[in-house]
Design a protein around this motif. Structure first.
Motif, PDB file in Angstrom:
ATOM      1  N   THR A   1       7.383  -3.847 -14.606  1.00 10.69           N
ATOM      2  CA  THR A   1       6.386  -3.572 -13.568  1.00 10.69           C
ATOM      3  C   THR A   1       5.213  -4.539 -13.680  1.00 10.69           C
ATOM      4  O   THR A   1       4.702  -5.051 -12.679  1.00 10.69           O
ATOM      5  CB  THR A   1       5.872  -2.123 -13.688  1.00 10.69           C
TER       6      THR A   1
ATOM      7  N   ALA B   1       6.308  -7.861 -12.376  1.00 13.18           N
ATOM      8  CA  ALA B   1       6.377  -7.835 -10.909  1.00 13.18           C
ATOM      9  C   ALA B   1       4.977  -8.004 -10.313  1.00 13.18           C
ATOM     10  O   ALA B   1       4.785  -8.739  -9.336  1.00 13.18           O
ATOM     11  CB  ALA B   1       7.004  -6.525 -10.437  1.00 13.18           C
ATOM     12  N   ALA B   2       3.998  -7.340 -10.938  1.00  7.01           N
ATOM     13  CA  ALA B   2       2.621  -7.451 -10.446  1.00  7.01           C
ATOM     14  C   ALA B   2       2.107  -8.879 -10.609  1.00  7.01           C
ATOM     15  O   ALA B   2       1.420  -9.415  -9.728  1.00  7.01           O
ATOM     16  CB  ALA B   2       1.727  -6.469 -11.201  1.00  7.01           C
TER      17      ALA B   2
ATOM     18  N   ALA C   1       3.698   2.877 -12.039  1.00  4.89           N
ATOM     19  CA  ALA C   1       3.180   2.183 -10.857  1.00  4.89           C
ATOM     20  C   ALA C   1       2.102   2.978 -10.128  1.00  4.89           C
ATOM     21  O   ALA C   1       1.590   2.543  -9.097  1.00  4.89           O
ATOM     22  CB  ALA C   1       4.338   1.880  -9.905  1.00  4.89           C
TER      23      ALA C   1
ATOM     24  N   ILE D   1       1.726  -0.935  -4.713  1.00  2.04           N
ATOM     25  CA  ILE D   1       3.157  -1.083  -4.469  1.00  2.04           C
ATOM     26  C   ILE D   1       3.402  -0.934  -2.967  1.00  2.04           C
ATOM     27  O   ILE D   1       2.929   0.014  -2.342  1.00  2.04           O
ATOM     28  CB  ILE D   1       3.963   0.014  -5.213  1.00  2.04           C
ATOM     29  N   SER D   2       4.154  -1.873  -2.423  1.00  2.00           N
ATOM     30  CA  SER D   2       4.469  -1.830  -1.006  1.00  2.00           C
ATOM     31  C   SER D   2       5.252  -0.555  -0.655  1.00  2.00           C
ATOM     32  O   SER D   2       6.057  -0.084  -1.445  1.00  2.00           O
ATOM     33  CB  SER D   2       5.294  -3.078  -0.667  1.00  2.00           C
TER      34      SER D   2
ATOM     35  N   ILE E   1       2.935  -5.475  -4.137  1.00  2.00           N
ATOM     36  CA  ILE E   1       4.121  -5.725  -4.955  1.00  2.00           C
ATOM     37  C   ILE E   1       5.335  -5.217  -4.179  1.00  2.00           C
ATOM     38  O   ILE E   1       5.375  -4.046  -3.776  1.00  2.00           O
ATOM     39  CB  ILE E   1       4.020  -4.992  -6.305  1.00  2.00           C
ATOM     40  N   ASN E   2       6.295  -6.108  -3.909  1.00  2.00           N
ATOM     41  CA  ASN E   2       7.449  -5.671  -3.123  1.00  2.00           C
ATOM     42  C   ASN E   2       8.747  -5.756  -3.939  1.00  2.00           C
ATOM     43  O   ASN E   2       8.742  -6.104  -5.115  1.00  2.00           O
ATOM     44  CB  ASN E   2       7.529  -6.460  -1.811  1.00  2.00           C
TER      45      ASN E   2
ATOM     46  N   LYS F   1      -0.903   1.112  -9.040  1.00  2.00           N
ATOM     47  CA  LYS F   1      -0.704  -0.291  -8.664  1.00  2.00           C
ATOM     48  C   LYS F   1      -0.415  -0.396  -7.163  1.00  2.00           C
ATOM     49  O   LYS F   1       0.134   0.530  -6.574  1.00  2.00           O
ATOM     50  CB  LYS F   1       0.468  -0.869  -9.461  1.00  2.00           C
TER      51      LYS F   1
ATOM     52  N   ALA G   1       3.661 -11.077  -7.936  1.00  2.00           N
ATOM     53  CA  ALA G   1       3.037 -10.799  -6.640  1.00  2.00           C
ATOM     54  C   ALA G   1       1.665 -11.463  -6.534  1.00  2.00           C
ATOM     55  O   ALA G   1       1.324 -12.077  -5.517  1.00  2.00           O
ATOM     56  CB  ALA G   1       2.913  -9.284  -6.443  1.00  2.00           C
TER      57      ALA G   1
ATOM     58  N   HIS H   1       9.751  -8.909  -5.823  1.00  2.00           N
ATOM     59  CA  HIS H   1       8.983  -9.102  -7.054  1.00  2.00           C
ATOM     60  C   HIS H   1       9.630  -8.350  -8.211  1.00  2.00           C
ATOM     61  O   HIS H   1       9.734  -8.869  -9.328  1.00  2.00           O
ATOM     62  CB  HIS H   1       7.534  -8.648  -6.862  1.00  2.00           C
ATOM     63  N   PHE H   2      10.064  -7.129  -7.932  1.00  2.00           N
ATOM     64  CA  PHE H   2      10.765  -6.349  -8.965  1.00  2.00           C
ATOM     65  C   PHE H   2      12.071  -7.037  -9.356  1.00  2.00           C
ATOM     66  O   PHE H   2      12.408  -7.123 -10.534  1.00  2.00           O
ATOM     67  CB  PHE H   2      11.035  -4.919  -8.478  1.00  2.00           C
TER      68      PHE H   2
END
Ligand code: ATP
Length: 262
Positions: free
Chosen positions: A223, A226-227, A191, A196-197, A249-250, A194, A230, A253-254
């Protein structure tokens, strides 16, 4: 010839590799440092260890770490699969001669076990067979030429003793599937670039039950998914920001991604 241009210094950093700490330390010790501090190694008359046999489950970062070693030590990298050597165009001999020309160089032989399935007519040694050629090349390799060979197999038991001997692929390394903590570290490495929140704790995520038995490649797939989820949300909302924050991405999402992939 086909072989031209198939080696290059890869662009994989240690930060791209999650977990695999022991393996990394071993390779720094045996390959990266001897290349970095070559003169000192020569001064101390050290014979370089140049043959390694990696035994990892599929998708756990073999190729990635081999590339990172080459990248970190500025070595050329040649990636060959055992099955590719069963055709007549690329021979073990030409690969090694190319590697010596572009040394320091790492030859990464994946799927080594594929070589053991083809034997000479009478079942004996045939000098034209890739496995025999490989043994010959490993034996003649001048210790100072800095051609490192990393072999990989999922079935070390079928390889036979000859190739695993000291001086050939004599250093054996086994790595199991990542555990809970390693999964978190792998997620962090994947990640890295990326959005990521901030409230996503990847180390904690790696320890969740849904992530059990996932390989590095599986974690990369989660991952990525998830992206995608998002991004889809962002597009559906028609906005670039959400409550004043950049869309990222939170955790949900994962959660949805791992349910889909695992
Ligand atoms: P195979 O045995 O199927 O050839 P491999 O062990 O060579 O697999 P890699 O190609 O290194 O697997 O890994 C596949 C992908 O999975 C990588 O490109 C990366 O995205 C991810 N991955 C696997 N292991 C790791 C890891 N330890 N750290 C970060 N990413 C990883």
């Amino acid at each position: 010839s086909r072989i031209e241009g198939f080696s290059a210094i890869p662009n994989v950093k240690w930060e791209d590799v999650g977990g695999l700490d022991l393996l990394r330390k071993e390779f720094e010790h045996y390959i990266v440092n001897p290349i970095k501090y070559r003169e000192e190694f020569e001064e101390f008359g050290i014979n370089l260890e140049q043959g390694f046999l990696l035994y990892l489950p599929t998708g756990c970062g073999k190729t990635l770490i081999a590339k990172a070693i080459a990248s970190e030590s500025g070595e050329n990298f040649i990636h060959i699969r055992g099955s590719e050597l069963l055709n007549k165009y690329v021979t073990v001999r030409t690969i090694f001669s190319h590697a010596r020309t572009y040394s320091p160089c790492i030859i990464f032989f994946d799927e080594l076990d594929a070589l053991t399935t083809k034997r000479g007519e009478d079942g004996g040694w045939d000098v034209e067979q890739p496995l025999t050629q490989l043994l010959i090349e490993l034996d003649r390799a001048d210790k100072r030429q800095c051609v490192f060979v990393i072999g990989a197999t999922r079935r070390p038991e079928v390889l036979g003793e000859a190739i695993k001997r000291q001086g050939r692929l004599g250093k054996h390394m086994y790595v199991p599937l990542p555990g809970p903590r390693e999964r978190g570290l792998i997620l962090k490495a994947i990640a890295r670039n990326k959005p990521i929140s901030e409230d996503v704790d990847l180390i904690a995520i790696g320890q969740e039950e849904a992530y059990e038995n996932l390989s590095g490649a599986d974690l990369a797939a989660v991952t990525n998914e998830a992206a995608m989820i998002a991004l889809e949300e962002k597009r559906m909302s028609g906005e670039g920001s959400f409550e004043g924050k950049k869309w990222m991405i939170n955790k949900t999402h994962f959660d949805r991604a791992v349910e889909k992939i695992a």
